[in-house]
Every structure is written in structure tokens, then in C-alpha cells.
Write a protein that holds these residues in place. Structure first.
Motif, short mmCIF file in Angstrom:
data_model
loop_
_atom_site.label_atom_id
_atom_site.label_comp_id
_atom_site.label_asym_id
_atom_site.label_seq_id
_atom_site.Cartn_x
_atom_site.Cartn_y
_atom_site.Cartn_z
N THR A 25 0.84 -1.19 0.00
CA THR A 25 0.00 0.00 0.00
C THR A 25 0.88 1.25 0.00
N TYR A 26 0.27 2.35 -0.40
CA TYR A 26 0.99 3.62 -0.39
C TYR A 26 1.51 3.94 1.01
N ALA A 39 1.68 8.94 2.61
CA ALA A 39 1.20 8.06 1.53
C ALA A 39 0.99 8.83 0.23
N ARG A 40 0.48 10.04 0.33
CA ARG A 40 0.25 10.84 -0.87
C ARG A 40 1.56 11.13 -1.60
N GLY A 43 2.39 8.38 -3.86
CA GLY A 43 1.65 8.51 -5.11
C GLY A 43 2.31 9.47 -6.07
N ASN A 62 -3.98 1.08 -3.02
CA ASN A 62 -4.43 1.80 -1.83
C ASN A 62 -4.72 0.84 -0.67
N ALA A 63 -5.06 1.39 0.46
CA ALA A 63 -5.22 0.61 1.69
C ALA A 63 -6.43 -0.34 1.64
N ARG A 64 -7.33 -0.14 0.70
CA ARG A 64 -8.47 -1.05 0.53
C ARG A 64 -8.15 -2.16 -0.47
N GLU A 66 -7.33 -1.56 -3.60
CA GLU A 66 -7.86 -1.11 -4.88
C GLU A 66 -6.81 -0.32 -5.66
N SER A 68 -5.82 2.91 -7.54
CA SER A 68 -6.24 4.30 -7.40
C SER A 68 -6.13 5.10 -8.69
N ARG A 93 -11.17 -5.53 -5.91
CA ARG A 93 -10.20 -5.40 -4.82
C ARG A 93 -9.29 -6.61 -4.74
#
Length: 108
Positions: A25-26, A39-40, A43, A62-64, A66, A68, A93
């Protein structure tokens, strides 16, 4: 600008450690790069990669679990991940319990 280049390079080094068939994840990348809460910024660093890079940008989600990215970039990322064996559920996902990279150490 010099500092941003160094920060991006740190992020790119961490992303380069993600093995084929795994994702990160980011936020996870930010923590491993010593940039907790940024995290941004991860990206932005992924977006700044040049065309043809060897950094496996597609392995960052991303944290889900998914993707982005918008539009055709999202399709390209998903295709690359699927070729590596990463699977998506019907909602699009990734099961992070199954595919999340768990590094042994937090090398920088």
C-alpha cells in the motif's frame, strides 16, 4: 528540488523490493521509506516515474486493496498485476491478507 529527488529515490528503492505477485500500500511504502504519514507523497513519486521504468509501480495499491489510478492506467495496472498472479474480487479489490507484501526487514 534536490530533496524531492532524494525522497522519490528512497520511495522507488522500497517499491523495487516488492516481489512479483505481491502488492504494497501507499502507506506501507511511506513507512518503509521512513516517511510515515506521507502516503500521498508515494503517489506523487509513482506518478513521476519515467516511461519504461523498471520500478514495479503496478504493485502499489491503496489501503483497501484497490487501484487508485483512473481510466486506461487502471486497466494497465490491473492487467500487469493479473499477469503476476495477483487476483481481484468482484468489487475489483485485492485480498491484502493474501497478496500484501510482508518484508522481512525495513531496509532503506
Amino acid at each position: 528540488m534536490r530533496e524531492a529527488e532524494g525522497t522519490h529515490a528512497r520511495i522507488h528503492r522500497v517499491v523495487s523490493r516488492i516481489p512479483k505477485g505481491r502488492v504494497a500500500t501507499y502507506g506501507q511504502i511511506a513507512r518503509l521509506a521512513g516517511l510515515r504519514g506521507q502516503a500521498r507523497l508515494v503517489g506523487y513519486a509513482m506518478h513521476a516515474l519515467p516511461a519504461g521504468t523498471r520500478v514495479p509501480w503496478q504493485r502499489v495499491v491503496n489501503a483497501r486493496g484497490e487501484i487508485s489510478l483512473p481510466g486506461s492506467s487502471a486497466s494497465r495496472q490491473r492487467e500487469r498485476l493479473e499477469r503476476e498472479g495477483v487476483r481481484f474480487d468482484v468489487r475489483g479489490r485485492i485480498d491484502l491478507d493474501r497478496f500484501l507484501w510482508q518484508p522481512r526487514t525495513s531496509q532503506r
